[in-house]
Scaffold this motif. Structure first.
Motif, mmCIF file in Angstrom:
data_model
loop_
_atom_site.group_PDB
_atom_site.id
_atom_site.type_symbol
_atom_site.label_atom_id
_atom_site.label_comp_id
_atom_site.label_asym_id
_atom_site.label_seq_id
_atom_site.Cartn_x
_atom_site.Cartn_y
_atom_site.Cartn_z
ATOM 1 N N PRO A 1 0.809 -1.229 0.000
ATOM 2 C CA PRO A 1 0.000 0.000 0.000
ATOM 3 C C PRO A 1 0.840 1.276 0.000
ATOM 4 O O PRO A 1 0.472 2.264 -0.645
ATOM 5 N N GLY A 2 1.959 1.264 0.710
ATOM 6 C CA GLY A 2 2.796 2.458 0.744
ATOM 7 C C GLY A 2 3.350 2.811 -0.615
ATOM 8 O O GLY A 2 3.390 3.989 -1.000
ATOM 9 N N ALA A 3 3.778 1.799 -1.388
ATOM 10 C CA ALA A 3 4.315 2.057 -2.725
ATOM 11 C C ALA A 3 3.240 2.625 -3.641
ATOM 12 O O ALA A 3 3.498 3.529 -4.449
ATOM 13 N N VAL A 4 2.028 2.103 -3.529
ATOM 14 C CA VAL A 4 0.930 2.601 -4.367
ATOM 15 C C VAL A 4 0.617 4.055 -4.021
ATOM 16 O O VAL A 4 0.467 4.903 -4.911
ATOM 17 N N ALA A 5 0.544 4.362 -2.736
ATOM 18 C CA ALA A 5 0.238 5.734 -2.324
ATOM 19 C C ALA A 5 1.322 6.695 -2.795
ATOM 20 O O ALA A 5 1.020 7.794 -3.290
ATOM 21 N N ARG A 6 2.597 6.300 -2.687
ATOM 22 C CA ARG A 6 3.696 7.171 -3.135
ATOM 23 C C ARG A 6 3.611 7.405 -4.630
ATOM 24 O O ARG A 6 3.849 8.514 -5.116
ATOM 25 N N ALA A 7 3.295 6.354 -5.389
ATOM 26 C CA ALA A 7 3.242 6.483 -6.849
ATOM 27 C C ALA A 7 2.165 7.475 -7.270
ATOM 28 O O ALA A 7 2.394 8.344 -8.120
ATOM 29 N N ILE A 8 0.995 7.362 -6.690
ATOM 30 C CA ILE A 8 -0.100 8.261 -7.060
ATOM 31 C C ILE A 8 0.257 9.700 -6.724
ATOM 32 O O ILE A 8 0.014 10.625 -7.513
ATOM 33 N N ARG A 9 0.860 9.904 -5.569
ATOM 34 C CA ARG A 9 1.189 11.266 -5.136
ATOM 35 C C ARG A 9 2.402 11.841 -5.866
ATOM 36 O O ARG A 9 2.668 13.039 -5.764
ATOM 37 N N SER A 10 3.128 10.999 -6.587
ATOM 38 C CA SER A 10 4.276 11.506 -7.347
ATOM 39 C C SER A 10 3.869 12.088 -8.697
ATOM 40 O O SER A 10 4.684 12.745 -9.359
ATOM 41 N N LEU A 11 2.642 11.845 -9.146
ATOM 42 C CA LEU A 11 2.200 12.355 -10.438
ATOM 43 C C LEU A 11 2.044 13.870 -10.390
ATOM 44 O O LEU A 11 1.615 14.439 -9.382
ATOM 45 N N ARG A 12 2.320 14.512 -11.500
ATOM 46 C CA ARG A 12 2.055 15.948 -11.584
ATOM 47 C C ARG A 12 0.548 16.221 -11.518
ATOM 48 O O ARG A 12 0.116 17.311 -11.153
ATOM 49 N N ALA A 13 -0.247 15.197 -11.858
ATOM 50 C CA ALA A 13 -1.703 15.344 -11.802
ATOM 51 C C ALA A 13 -2.252 15.168 -10.389
ATOM 52 O O ALA A 13 -3.467 15.318 -10.187
ATOM 53 N N TRP A 14 -1.407 14.862 -9.411
ATOM 54 C CA TRP A 14 -1.885 14.615 -8.060
ATOM 55 C C TRP A 14 -2.728 15.762 -7.492
ATOM 56 O O TRP A 14 -3.777 15.490 -6.877
ATOM 57 N N PRO A 15 -2.360 17.030 -7.653
ATOM 58 C CA PRO A 15 -3.201 18.092 -7.087
ATOM 59 C C PRO A 15 -4.646 18.036 -7.573
ATOM 60 O O PRO A 15 -5.572 18.419 -6.841
ATOM 61 N N LEU A 16 -4.887 17.565 -8.802
ATOM 62 C CA LEU A 16 -6.256 17.454 -9.298
ATOM 63 C C LEU A 16 -7.051 16.436 -8.489
ATOM 64 O O LEU A 16 -8.259 16.591 -8.273
ATOM 65 N N LEU A 17 -6.387 15.389 -8.048
ATOM 66 C CA LEU A 17 -7.048 14.380 -7.218
ATOM 67 C C LEU A 17 -7.257 14.886 -5.794
ATOM 68 O O LEU A 17 -8.201 14.483 -5.112
ATOM 69 N N ASP A 18 -6.368 15.755 -5.363
ATOM 70 C CA ASP A 18 -6.353 16.197 -3.964
ATOM 71 C C ASP A 18 -7.229 17.413 -3.710
ATOM 72 O O ASP A 18 -7.161 18.017 -2.642
ATOM 73 N N GLY A 19 -8.040 17.803 -4.689
ATOM 74 C CA GLY A 19 -8.935 18.933 -4.472
ATOM 75 C C GLY A 19 -8.322 20.254 -4.888
ATOM 76 O O GLY A 19 -8.277 21.210 -4.111
ATOM 77 N N TYR A 20 -7.856 20.338 -6.129
ATOM 78 C CA TYR A 20 -7.172 21.527 -6.633
ATOM 79 C C TYR A 20 -8.132 22.713 -6.703
ATOM 80 O O TYR A 20 -9.254 22.607 -7.209
ATOM 81 N N ARG A 21 -7.716 23.834 -6.152
ATOM 82 C CA ARG A 21 -8.473 25.092 -6.176
ATOM 83 C C ARG A 21 -9.906 24.922 -5.664
ATOM 84 O O ARG A 21 -10.872 25.416 -6.243
ATOM 85 N N GLY A 22 -10.000 24.191 -4.567
ATOM 86 C CA GLY A 22 -11.293 24.064 -3.910
ATOM 87 C C GLY A 22 -12.212 23.020 -4.478
ATOM 88 O O GLY A 22 -13.334 22.849 -3.980
ATOM 89 N N ALA A 23 -11.782 22.279 -5.499
ATOM 90 C CA ALA A 23 -12.627 21.227 -6.055
ATOM 91 C C ALA A 23 -12.748 20.093 -5.036
ATOM 92 O O ALA A 23 -11.861 19.899 -4.196
ATOM 93 N N PRO A 24 -13.811 19.307 -5.078
ATOM 94 C CA PRO A 24 -13.937 18.180 -4.145
ATOM 95 C C PRO A 24 -12.787 17.194 -4.338
ATOM 96 O O PRO A 24 -12.351 16.937 -5.460
ATOM 97 N N ARG A 25 -12.320 16.641 -3.236
ATOM 98 C CA ARG A 25 -11.231 15.664 -3.306
ATOM 99 C C ARG A 25 -11.770 14.348 -3.858
ATOM 100 O O ARG A 25 -12.809 13.841 -3.441
ATOM 101 N N ALA A 26 -11.045 13.792 -4.816
ATOM 102 C CA ALA A 26 -11.455 12.530 -5.421
ATOM 103 C C ALA A 26 -11.298 11.389 -4.423
ATOM 104 O O ALA A 26 -10.592 11.509 -3.404
ATOM 105 N N ASP A 27 -11.920 10.281 -4.726
ATOM 106 C CA ASP A 27 -11.843 9.102 -3.858
ATOM 107 C C ASP A 27 -10.501 8.403 -4.092
ATOM 108 O O ASP A 27 -10.411 7.406 -4.821
#
Length: 881
Positions: free
Chosen positions: A792-818
């Protein structure tokens, strides 16, 4: 047949029983003690042994019967007798003089592998309760075991599956075996050099001269037919004539003579042979066969072979001081262990280590890697307290899954650096999906870095610089770096380089700027970078450095000093050493410019030749420290029932699957593609009405790839008329009647577009891709590949390493993705890759991730023949054929 290592480092052979083994097996049963015989047969009647030998060669022999041989003698037998189609009873007999050497565990591993191939799901064994050695074999094997004791007999029930604990247990035993097997390379008491000419010409004479000049502390002989002395060294006609022990033999004779030298070395009791001679596998099929015969000969005498076609070995231990190479480029003593598949790269690495002051503990030139490999050496170095880091230059990976396991274990305690040759576009694989098209030879190496914490470098210079930082400095606690310089422009360039390498040159807080102003009023620049001015005095440098290191605002410090007529780097460097000594917990690097290439040696500080070199090395050290800081968890164990269902569905043969077959295969893993298949405009309209408008429509034929480029995907269709027209247009594009076009109708989904995928690398096995998705997958190149099994740790690191990660994390007030659902999907993809080897290629693009979960919009899955990588058990040495 498999060559294996026993616990004491002896080479043995495990193979199936052959008809000509009958007499040897009779001797084995007759030769064991009464105690051993009773443990095996629960009685002392010796006729039972001969009856069982007869059974082995009867019309109903055991399902599996394996023997172990040491130097040609049968010393153990292991059998598995069928009880029912899924169950077999196992039994072992080991010669008394070979008990305690790990033969039971090795044979159990090989029985388990053979049982898996035959569909056996359970092993059982009856063991006398007093037979502690045998019960310990089962207990320590790592397989899933149950024990039931009744009336002095322990019934052992075991799953032969190659579980993670079983693989880990096998690796632990192999590490112990390799340490003992390869000890002659690092600590030989006696060395013989064969092939040194009396006139001092040739490679053999060069190696002998290197050994002499290096000051080898053990006994040394030269093997020469006529003279009593060669280059001042005692000469003998044969290795076996040496007056003292010979552990290591270095061979530099013509190719046809090497085998005879090996036999001579065996007679002398040598435990390792380094074959410098060339003319083997690198020359073609005939040379390859000579090389295989050389390995067979060495292993039959329990000798480990380095090379052939190699530079030699260096044991840089001060108590040994062995330079058995044909170069005098011996670096200073240190903790780095090095292995190089290329002799030329090895010379370059030794040269740069000597120039930069990088301390080396040992060096092994692997050459053709006929026997000893990088994996073997990692095992030998794993627990050696004198080895503080390792570096490998490899052009091929003989057993890449094993390397991934060993590298991860190694990296958890000390850095492992890797330079991999052949990472260019010439190694690209062809593939019809985005995943396969982007998986290059370098992709797998980068995935190895993320999986195992390997520090990937591009050159020997990068290896040296990074190894210096990792072995001389504490690990950075994070990516924040401060730059202190006496030249503003140099500081600006250093900051730019650091930012480009992924480091953070953050502005100092008001508090730190105030303290800097107190100790150094009127600084040309009191923020980050800090500009001390061209005429900076040593005291000023020391005061600033002390404040910066004490601030807790930086994780590393880079000092760049430019020599001018008013700035002598010597006193400044001395002041830096004094200041650094007060704060030893933060790494400090020094670059001096304008000194004519001279790199000062500063206590407690790592000096490097240029700013880019220093910044890149620091960035690699920071990434490694970051990998270490994240706790690693074990992947979930394989789900055998799930995998059985999926593999049954994968029995379609090679090719791309349609949507329904793909859905059935992916369903056990929770990877359920969206959409309803239909045919022609009428079928598409009916499916769209059921799904509810708006809908998306696309061609369903899995053989049609990159559909968007051909207009074969339509989205936002809001009426039956639009759906019917789109389906008809598909027929025109494909050049077939519209009524025959297979389509997929999907409700419109929203979310962040990603792409997931899996492809099988021919060397490393399955690779899982996580990337920015949709039509931008190839354009943005925002992707990461993972090496299963996935924790699980490797998967979480990989997702958060993407430049697209902020879009998943609620960029500019958007709802955070699942994100949790996304992590589950990637983990499931890794499990599928590990458990169902028939899946050759899988492309999920786009994958839409929103607040409600993960939507698999487009899925392509291709099957091929099962290609199961080495699971790690049973243990075996590098194959010779």
């Amino acid at each position: 047949m498999s060559d294996v290592l026993l616990d004491d480092g002896t080479v043995a052979v495990v193979r199936p029983v052959r008809p000509d083994d009958r007499e040897a097996l009779g001797r084995l049963h007759d030769g064991v003690s009464d105690g051993s015989f009773r443990f095996r047969f629960f009685a002392l009647g010796r006729r039972l042994g001969q009856e069982y030998v007869a059974h082995l060669f009867s019309d109903t022999p055991p399902a599996i019967a394996l023997v172990a041989l040491v130097r040609g003698r049968v010393v153990a037998l292991a059998t598995a007798e069928r009880i029912d189609p899924a169950t077999a009873e196992v039994a072992f007999l080991v010669a008394d003089d070979h008990r305690g050497h790990g033969l039971g565990a090795l044979l159990l591993e090989h029985l388990a592998a053979a049982g898996r191939d035959l569909g056996v799901r359970r092993f059982t064994a009856d063991v006398l309760a007093e037979n502690g050695a045998m019960t310990q074999v089962f207990r320590a094997a790592g397989f899933t075991v149950e024990r039931v004791t009744e009336q002095g007999v322990v019934e052992v029930r075991m799953s032969p599956a190659a579980s993670a604990p079983a693989v880990a247990a096998a690796d632990r035993r192999e590490i112990t075996s390799e340490v003992r097997s390869l000890s002659a390379l690092s600590r030989p008491a006696g060395v013989a050099v064969v092939g040194a000419r009396r006139d001092g010409v040739g490679i053999g004479a060069a190696v002998l001269g290197s050994v002499v000049r290096g000051g080898f502390t053990g006994s040394l002989v030269a093997v020469y037919l006529t003279d009593a002395e060669v280059a001042g060294v005692l000469a003998v006609a044969r290795v076996a004539d040496a007056p003292g022990p010979v552990d290591l033999v270095v061979v530099a004779v013509p190719t046809p003579a090497v085998a005879a030298v090996l036999v001579d070395a065996a007679a002398a009791g040598a435990r390792a042979v380094v074959v410098v001679s060339s003319g083997f596998a690198e020359t073609g099929p005939a040379g390859a066969e000579q090389q295989r015969e050389l390995v067979r000969l060495a292993r039959s005498h329990s000798i480990r072979l380095v090379g052939p076609n190699c530079l030699g070995v260096v044991a840089n231990d001060p108590a040994v001081r062995l330079n058995a190479t044909f170069t005098d480029l011996v670096p200073p003593v240190g903790g780095l262990a090095v292995a190089s598949q290329s002799g030329g790269v090895g010379v370059a690495l030794l040269d740069v280590a000597r120039r930069t002051g990088l301390g080396v503990r040992s060096f092994v030139s692997l050459g053709n890697k006929a026997d000893v490999s990088g994996n073997d050496l990692l095992c030998a170095w794993m627990d050696d307290p004198e080895v503080t880091a390792a570096a490998l230059y490899l052009e091929s990976f003989g057993n890449a899954p094993k390397l991934a396991r060993l590298a991860r274990r190694f990296s958890e305690t000390k850095p492992l650096l890797l330079v991999s040759g052949g990472r260019s576009a010439g190694g690209r694989r062809a593939g019809a999906s985005h995943t396969a098209a982007t998986a290059t030879s370098s992709t797998a190496v980068d995935a190895l870095a993320g999986h195992a914490g390997v520090v990937v470098c591009r050159s020997v210079e990068e290896v040296a610089a990074t190894a210096l930082v990792l072995t001389e400095q504490p690990y950075p606690a994070g990516p924040r770096v401060a730059v202190v310089t006496n030249a503003g422009g140099a500081g600006v360039l250093a900051a730019d380089a650091a930012d480009g390498a992924g480091l953070v040159v953050a502005p100092f807080t008001d508090d730190l700027r105030g303290r800097l102003d107190a100790v150094a009023p009127g600084l040309a620049g009191a923020t980050n970078p800090v500009d001390l001015g061209a005429g900076a005095e040593p005291g000023l440098l020391a005061a600033v450095v002390e404040q910066v290191l004490a601030s807790d605002e930086v994780d590393a410090l880079l000092v760049v000093l430019v020599e001018t007529l008013v700035a002598d780097p010597g006193p400044l460097a001395a002041a830096l050493a004094d200041a650094r000594a007060t704060r030893p917990g933060v790494p400090v690097l020094l670059v001096t410019i304008g000194t004519g290439g001279d790199v000062p040696r500063v206590p407690g500080v790592t000096s490097l030749g240029g700013v880019p070199e220093a910044v890149d090395a620091l960035a690699r050290a920071s990434r490694y420290a970051g990998w270490l800081a994240v706790p690693r968890t074990d992947p979930a164990p394989p789900d055998e029932s799930r995998a059985t269902v999926a593999r049954g569905l994968a029995g379609h043969g090679a090719g791309w699957l349609d949507l329904e077959a793909t859905r059935r295969l992916l369903a056990p893993y929770g990877l359920d593609p969206e959409g309803v298949p239909a045919s022609g405009p009428a079928g598409a309209v009916a499916a769209a009405v059921l799904a509810g408008f708006p809908v998306a429509l696309k061609v369903g034929d899995p053989r049609v790839v990159h559909k968007s480029d051909r207009g074969l995907v339509r989205t936002g269709l809001t009426s039956p008329t639009e759906v019917s027209a789109a389906a008809a247009a598909f027929g025109s594009e494909l050049g077939v009647p519209a009524d025959t076009v297979d389509v997929v109708v999907q409700p419109m989904a929203r979310g962040v577009e990603l792409a997931l995928g899996m492809v099988r690398d021919p060397t490393f096995g399955p690779l899982v891709m996580v990337a920015a998705g949709g039509t931008t997958t190839d354009l943005l190149d925002d992707r990461v590949f993972l090496l299963p099994p996935l924790d699980p740790g490797a998967v979480a690191r990989a997702i958060r390493s993407l430049r697209a990660w902020p879009l998943l994390d609620g960029y500019r007030g958007a709802p955070r993705a699942d994100v949790t659902a996304l992590e589950r999907a990637v983990t499931a993809l890794g499990a599928l890759a590990s458990e169902v080897p028939e899946v050759a290629e899988l492309d999920l693009n786009p994958v839409l991730v929103d607040v409600d979960g993960v939507h698999l919009v487009d899925v392509k899955l291709r099957l091929d023949g099962a290609t199961t990588p080495d699971p790690g058990v049973p243990r075996r040495l590098r194959q010779t054929s």
